[in-house]
Design a protein around this motif. Structure first.
Motif, PDB file in Angstrom:
ATOM      1  N   VAL A  69     -41.149 -31.087  10.434  1.00 60.06           N
ATOM      2  CA  VAL A  69     -41.110 -31.799   9.259  1.00 60.06           C
ATOM      3  C   VAL A  69     -39.736 -32.511   9.228  1.00 60.06           C
ATOM      4  O   VAL A  69     -39.620 -33.995   8.960  1.00 60.06           O
ATOM      5  N   TRP A  70     -38.739 -31.968   9.713  1.00 56.72           N
ATOM      6  CA  TRP A  70     -37.285 -32.659   9.631  1.00 56.72           C
ATOM      7  C   TRP A  70     -37.221 -33.671  10.619  1.00 56.72           C
ATOM      8  O   TRP A  70     -36.509 -34.781  10.667  1.00 56.72           O
ATOM      9  N   GLN A  95     -42.196 -36.851  -0.019  1.00 55.26           N
ATOM     10  CA  GLN A  95     -43.150 -36.654   1.234  1.00 55.26           C
ATOM     11  C   GLN A  95     -42.681 -35.308   2.297  1.00 55.26           C
ATOM     12  O   GLN A  95     -43.659 -34.942   2.802  1.00 55.26           O
ATOM     13  N   PHE A  96     -41.400 -35.107   2.067  1.00 55.24           N
ATOM     14  CA  PHE A  96     -40.930 -34.007   3.127  1.00 55.24           C
ATOM     15  C   PHE A  96     -40.475 -32.780   2.238  1.00 55.24           C
ATOM     16  O   PHE A  96     -39.918 -32.010   3.198  1.00 55.24           O
ATOM     17  N   THR A 113     -38.238 -41.209   9.981  1.00 54.89           N
ATOM     18  CA  THR A 113     -38.358 -42.266   8.915  1.00 54.89           C
ATOM     19  C   THR A 113     -37.098 -42.857   8.515  1.00 54.89           C
ATOM     20  O   THR A 113     -36.877 -44.119   7.983  1.00 54.89           O
ATOM     21  N   TYR A 157     -38.867 -36.885   9.520  1.00 56.16           N
ATOM     22  CA  TYR A 157     -37.977 -37.337   8.399  1.00 56.16           C
ATOM     23  C   TYR A 157     -36.877 -38.136   9.177  1.00 56.16           C
ATOM     24  O   TYR A 157     -36.823 -39.249   8.685  1.00 56.16           O
ATOM     25  N   LEU A 188     -32.107 -33.186   3.588  1.00 50.66           N
ATOM     26  CA  LEU A 188     -32.587 -34.661   3.832  1.00 50.66           C
ATOM     27  C   LEU A 188     -31.478 -35.449   3.671  1.00 50.66           C
ATOM     28  O   LEU A 188     -31.371 -36.529   4.091  1.00 50.66           O
ATOM     29  N   MET A 190     -36.708 -25.599   5.701  1.00 52.71           N
ATOM     30  CA  MET A 190     -37.419 -26.796   6.312  1.00 52.71           C
ATOM     31  C   MET A 190     -37.739 -26.492   7.654  1.00 52.71           C
ATOM     32  O   MET A 190     -37.171 -26.351   8.599  1.00 52.71           O
ATOM     33  N   GLN A 244     -33.485 -27.753   0.684  1.00 48.59           N
ATOM     34  CA  GLN A 244     -34.415 -28.906   1.329  1.00 48.59           C
ATOM     35  C   GLN A 244     -33.697 -30.371   0.938  1.00 48.59           C
ATOM     36  O   GLN A 244     -33.576 -31.006   1.987  1.00 48.59           O
TER      37      GLN A 244
END
Length: 205
Positions: A5-6, A135-136, A12, A9, A150, A1, A146
């Motif tokens: 992107v991380w 989305q991620f 979020t 996240y 997450l 990842m 991944q």
């Protein structure tokens, strides 16, 4: 990842954890009734329940990606729309944070068990994670790694946030229980959810 992107996240996930919900109510109630130290077992219980949801959602998403790239794309669009809808619901939420201080002293195991059940019986967590995870996730890369990244990130952030709510409640109970403050919090996070959904939809356009 990828790191960017991380990090997206992480932001979020912080919004997700901060938004008032059943876990928040439980944490604040325990903070008011038992203090921070005794409430640690309940915070751990919330994370156990959340972890179970993450495993279930992760397994479902992995199977979906393996079977249909089109279905995966569709659920990403549905997820973005759901974030906007959730924001609207949170903005219009008129509920209050009615946390009652109880005189009954529950054991740490009882507090943990109650917290586990609170998260396990909250279907909104699963729906939100189903909308959020795709989305991620890059469907061309290893799914398990991944989802683990997450999931661990989600549990860690939620634990820290719940600890913060519990500590704050133990010191500032009257302020937290204000209906006016709760209404403002709902509007702030409603706007954040709608903004996240709009940004995700625009990124796919």
């Amino acid at each position: 990842m990828d790191m960017h992107v991380w990090l997206a996240y992480v932001v979020t996930a912080i919004v997700f954890s901060l938004a008032p919900g059943s876990g928040t109510v439980n944490s604040i109630s325990n903070g008011l009734s038992y203090g921070t130290k005794r409430s640690l077992a309940a915070i751990a219980g919330l994370q156990i329940g959340l972890a179970v949801h993450i495993v279930l959602v992760g397994a479902g998403i992995g199977a979906l990606v393996a079977q249909s790239a089109l279905a995966f794309t569709i659920i990403k669009w549905v997820g973005a729309a759901y974030l906007v809808w959730l924001g609207l619901q949170k903005w219009r939420d008129r509920s209050t944070l009615a946390t009652a201080q109880t005189v009954n002293q529950l054991s740490s195991m009882r507090l943990m068990r109650n917290a586990i059940l609170i998260n396990l019986t909250n279907p909104k967590s699963i729906v939100f994670l189903v909308a959020l995870f795709p989305q991620f996730i890059d469907p061309t890369k290893d799914q398990v790694t991944q989802i683990m990244v997450l999931g661990l990130t989600t549990v860690f952030i939620d634990a820290v946030v719940m600890l913060g709510y519990t500590s704050l409640a133990s010191q500032m109970g009257r302020f937290i229980r204000s209906d006016k403050i709760m209404s403002k919090i709902n509007k702030v996070f409603g706007s954040m959810f709608m903004g996240c959904g709009a940004l995700l939809a625009a990124a796919k356009a």
